[in-house]
Scaffold this motif. Structure first.
Motif, PDB file in Angstrom:
ATOM      1  N   GLN A  59       0.823  -1.203   0.000  1.00  3.06           N
ATOM      2  CA  GLN A  59       0.000   0.000   0.000  1.00  3.06           C
ATOM      3  C   GLN A  59       0.860   1.257   0.000  1.00  3.06           C
ATOM      4  N   GLN A  60       1.924   1.241   0.812  1.00  3.11           N
ATOM      5  CA  GLN A  60       2.820   2.386   0.857  1.00  3.11           C
ATOM      6  C   GLN A  60       3.539   2.579  -0.480  1.00  3.11           C
ATOM      7  N   SER A  61       3.895   1.448  -1.115  1.00  4.74           N
ATOM      8  CA  SER A  61       4.563   1.530  -2.414  1.00  4.74           C
ATOM      9  C   SER A  61       3.627   2.114  -3.470  1.00  4.74           C
ATOM     10  N   ASN A  62       2.362   1.655  -3.465  1.00  3.43           N
ATOM     11  CA  ASN A  62       1.385   2.181  -4.423  1.00  3.43           C
ATOM     12  C   ASN A  62       1.105   3.657  -4.172  1.00  3.43           C
ATOM     13  N   GLN A  63       1.056   4.037  -2.898  1.00  7.35           N
ATOM     14  CA  GLN A  63       0.805   5.439  -2.561  1.00  7.35           C
ATOM     15  C   GLN A  63       1.964   6.315  -3.021  1.00  7.35           C
ATOM     16  N   SER A  64       3.182   5.838  -2.820  1.00  2.00           N
ATOM     17  CA  SER A  64       4.354   6.595  -3.265  1.00  2.00           C
ATOM     18  C   SER A  64       4.353   6.762  -4.780  1.00  2.00           C
ATOM     19  N   LEU A  65       3.960   5.694  -5.495  1.00  2.00           N
ATOM     20  CA  LEU A  65       3.897   5.759  -6.953  1.00  2.00           C
ATOM     21  C   LEU A  65       2.823   6.744  -7.397  1.00  2.00           C
ATOM     22  N   ALA A  66       1.670   6.733  -6.707  1.00  2.00           N
ATOM     23  CA  ALA A  66       0.586   7.660  -7.048  1.00  2.00           C
ATOM     24  C   ALA A  66       1.018   9.105  -6.829  1.00  2.00           C
ATOM     25  N   ILE A  67       1.728   9.363  -5.740  1.00  2.00           N
ATOM     26  CA  ILE A  67       2.220  10.716  -5.458  1.00  2.00           C
ATOM     27  C   ILE A  67       3.212  11.158  -6.531  1.00  2.00           C
ATOM     28  N   LYS A  68       4.079  10.248  -6.929  1.00  2.00           N
ATOM     29  CA  LYS A  68       5.082  10.563  -7.951  1.00  2.00           C
ATOM     30  C   LYS A  68       4.414  10.899  -9.281  1.00  2.00           C
ATOM     31  N   GLU A  69       3.444  10.077  -9.690  1.00  3.33           N
ATOM     32  CA  GLU A  69       2.731  10.336 -10.944  1.00  3.33           C
ATOM     33  C   GLU A  69       1.878  11.589 -10.833  1.00  3.33           C
ATOM     34  N   GLY A  70       1.284  11.813  -9.659  1.00  8.35           N
ATOM     35  CA  GLY A  70       0.490  13.011  -9.449  1.00  8.35           C
ATOM     36  C   GLY A  70       1.321  14.274  -9.548  1.00  8.35           C
TER      37      GLY A  70
ATOM     38  N   ILE B  44      -6.999  11.716 -11.657  1.00  8.94           N
ATOM     39  CA  ILE B  44      -7.498  12.564 -10.574  1.00  8.94           C
ATOM     40  C   ILE B  44      -7.053  12.007  -9.231  1.00  8.94           C
ATOM     41  N   ASP B  45      -7.101  10.695  -9.086  1.00 12.35           N
ATOM     42  CA  ASP B  45      -6.654  10.057  -7.834  1.00 12.35           C
ATOM     43  C   ASP B  45      -5.163  10.313  -7.594  1.00 12.35           C
ATOM     44  N   GLN B  46      -4.388  10.305  -8.660  1.00 12.52           N
ATOM     45  CA  GLN B  46      -2.952  10.578  -8.522  1.00 12.52           C
ATOM     46  C   GLN B  46      -2.701  12.027  -8.134  1.00 12.52           C
ATOM     47  N   LEU B  47      -3.422  12.953  -8.770  1.00 15.08           N
ATOM     48  CA  LEU B  47      -3.304  14.360  -8.391  1.00 15.08           C
ATOM     49  C   LEU B  47      -3.712  14.565  -6.934  1.00 15.08           C
ATOM     50  N   ALA B  48      -4.796  13.897  -6.536  1.00 14.38           N
ATOM     51  CA  ALA B  48      -5.272  14.012  -5.161  1.00 14.38           C
ATOM     52  C   ALA B  48      -4.249  13.471  -4.173  1.00 14.38           C
ATOM     53  N   ALA B  49      -3.595  12.376  -4.545  1.00 13.21           N
ATOM     54  CA  ALA B  49      -2.576  11.797  -3.666  1.00 13.21           C
ATOM     55  C   ALA B  49      -1.411  12.768  -3.482  1.00 13.21           C
ATOM     56  N   TYR B  50      -1.009  13.442  -4.556  1.00 15.14           N
ATOM     57  CA  TYR B  50       0.097  14.391  -4.443  1.00 15.14           C
ATOM     58  C   TYR B  50      -0.292  15.585  -3.580  1.00 15.14           C
ATOM     59  N   ILE B  51      -1.463  16.170  -3.821  1.00 17.83           N
ATOM     60  CA  ILE B  51      -1.897  17.332  -3.045  1.00 17.83           C
ATOM     61  C   ILE B  51      -2.069  16.949  -1.574  1.00 17.83           C
ATOM     62  N   ALA B  52      -2.579  15.743  -1.317  1.00 14.37           N
ATOM     63  CA  ALA B  52      -2.741  15.290   0.069  1.00 14.37           C
ATOM     64  C   ALA B  52      -1.395  15.161   0.774  1.00 14.37           C
ATOM     65  N   SER B  53      -0.336  14.878   0.006  1.00 18.55           N
ATOM     66  CA  SER B  53       0.992  14.734   0.612  1.00 18.55           C
ATOM     67  C   SER B  53       1.579  16.078   1.032  1.00 18.55           C
ATOM     68  N   LEU B  54       1.022  17.195   0.537  1.00 20.28           N
ATOM     69  CA  LEU B  54       1.529  18.517   0.888  1.00 20.28           C
ATOM     70  C   LEU B  54       1.085  18.975   2.273  1.00 20.28           C
ATOM     71  N   GLY B  55      -0.006  18.409   2.759  1.00 16.63           N
ATOM     72  CA  GLY B  55      -0.528  18.802   4.066  1.00 16.63           C
ATOM     73  C   GLY B  55      -1.839  18.093   4.341  1.00 16.63           C
ATOM     74  N   PRO B  56      -2.165  17.856   5.603  1.00 11.89           N
ATOM     75  CA  PRO B  56      -3.393  17.125   5.941  1.00 11.89           C
ATOM     76  C   PRO B  56      -4.638  17.907   5.559  1.00 11.89           C
ATOM     77  N   GLY B  57      -5.641  17.191   5.076  1.00 14.80           N
ATOM     78  CA  GLY B  57      -6.910  17.801   4.688  1.00 14.80           C
ATOM     79  C   GLY B  57      -7.956  16.724   4.509  1.00 14.80           C
ATOM     80  N   PRO B  58      -9.189  17.091   4.182  1.00 15.93           N
ATOM     81  CA  PRO B  58     -10.265  16.095   4.016  1.00 15.93           C
ATOM     82  C   PRO B  58      -9.923  15.063   2.951  1.00 15.93           C
ATOM     83  N   ALA B  59     -10.145  13.804   3.278  1.00 11.85           N
ATOM     84  CA  ALA B  59      -9.888  12.712   2.334  1.00 11.85           C
ATOM     85  C   ALA B  59     -11.097  12.502   1.433  1.00 11.85           C
ATOM     86  N   ILE B  60     -10.874  11.817   0.321  1.00 14.87           N
ATOM     87  CA  ILE B  60     -11.983  11.474  -0.578  1.00 14.87           C
ATOM     88  C   ILE B  60     -12.923  10.534   0.170  1.00 14.87           C
ATOM     89  N   PRO B  61     -14.212  10.842   0.245  1.00  8.72           N
ATOM     90  CA  PRO B  61     -15.130  10.006   1.020  1.00  8.72           C
ATOM     91  C   PRO B  61     -15.370   8.659   0.354  1.00  8.72           C
TER      92      PRO B  61
END
Length: 270
Positions: free
Chosen positions: A42-53, A116-133
């Motif tokens: 999961q952490q690996s997939n999240q890191s990849l999503a942030i990178k692509e985002g 969109i999910d990748q962009l969201a993952a990158y923006i979420a990595s910049l600071g805590p905020g509401p997650a996708i419901p």
């Protein structure tokens, strides 16, 4: 003691102990190892999503929002807005904006949901905020429509009007029509407060309250919705209905009164 010693010397004792040890080892491995592996994946997939985002962000967003999401004179900071804000703004086509203006209108989206999910993952990595419901959070099935109507009229009707038809605001801004908006995007809008809308976190409107509001909006804008009073006059509420009554209702009564008076006068002359 003699009985215990005899059991230990039983020919099958070693085999029983071995089987018990193997079962315990297998159970411990099944309980802990897969969780660690799943977490690592999961952490690996999240890191990849942030990178692509980040790649998508650099091409489509950084010119207005800054290279690190810090904001510029052309766009606000995205630090701390959360993944839900990205999913709403980009998922409804409001972003990327076509041109500067008082408000970005809804339009066909540019990115796929995966992007969109990748962009969201990158923006979420910049600071805590509401997650996708999740679907469980915004699914209005079984919600209290009547309560949702009360909450909508209290918190939303001032801008969106009584049935979510939308309305004009100041300086070229507007509250959009809610017909056809998905439950997920309505939930995200309440959670994040896009454009000129205030945010309604769970401390203000609970998850159940949001479901009730979504159920009300979807019900009054459904094809099956009926208007007991006749033509709904745009669903704008008592102002338009009262204006219609005064202009047309009172006007019709005046015309009727003039006609009756004319008929009466003519009858007297005869």
């Amino acid at each position: 003691m003699k009985k215990l010693s005899a059991r230990r010397r039983h020919p099958l004792a070693a085999l029983v102990v071995l089987l018990f040890a193997l079962a315990a080892t297998g159970g411990l491995y099944a309980a802990f190892a897969p969780v660690d592996e799943a977490k690592a994946d999961q952490q690996s997939n999240q890191s990849l999503a942030i990178k692509e985002g980040k790649k998508l962000y650099d091409v489509g967003c950084s010119s207005c929002h800054g290279s690190q999401g810090q904001g510029t004179s052309d766009g606000p900071s995205l630090v701390g807005v959360g993944a839900a804000a990205v999913d709403f703004q980009v998922g409804t086509g409001r972003m990327p904006a076509q041109q500067p203006g008082a408000q970005a209108p809804k339009k066909p989206k540019v990115y796929s949901q995966a992007e969109i999910d990748q962009l969201a993952a990158y923006i979420a990595s910049l600071g805590p905020g509401p997650a996708i419901p999740t679907e469980e959070q915004y699914d209005p099935s079984g919600a209290d429509i009547a309560k949702g109507g009360e909450l909508f009229r209290t918190n939303c009707a001032q801008c969106h009007n009584f049935t979510g038809e939308g309305g004009a605001l100041t300086h070229g801004k507007f509250a959009p029509d809610l017909e056809g908006v998905t439950p997920k995007h309505i939930y995200e809008a309440m959670q994040t407060g896009p454009q000129n809308m205030p945010s309604f976190p769970d401390s203000v409107l609970t998850e159940t309250d949001k479901k009730d509001i979504i159920a009300y909006v979807k019900t009054v804008n459904s094809d099956e919705a009926k208007t007991p009073g006749g033509f709904k006059l745009g669903g704008l509420g008592p102002v338009s209905e009262g204006l219609f009554a005064w202009v047309f209702g009172l006007g019709a009564m005046v015309v009727l009164a003039v006609w009756v008076a004319a008929r009466t006068a003519k009858a007297r002359k005869s």
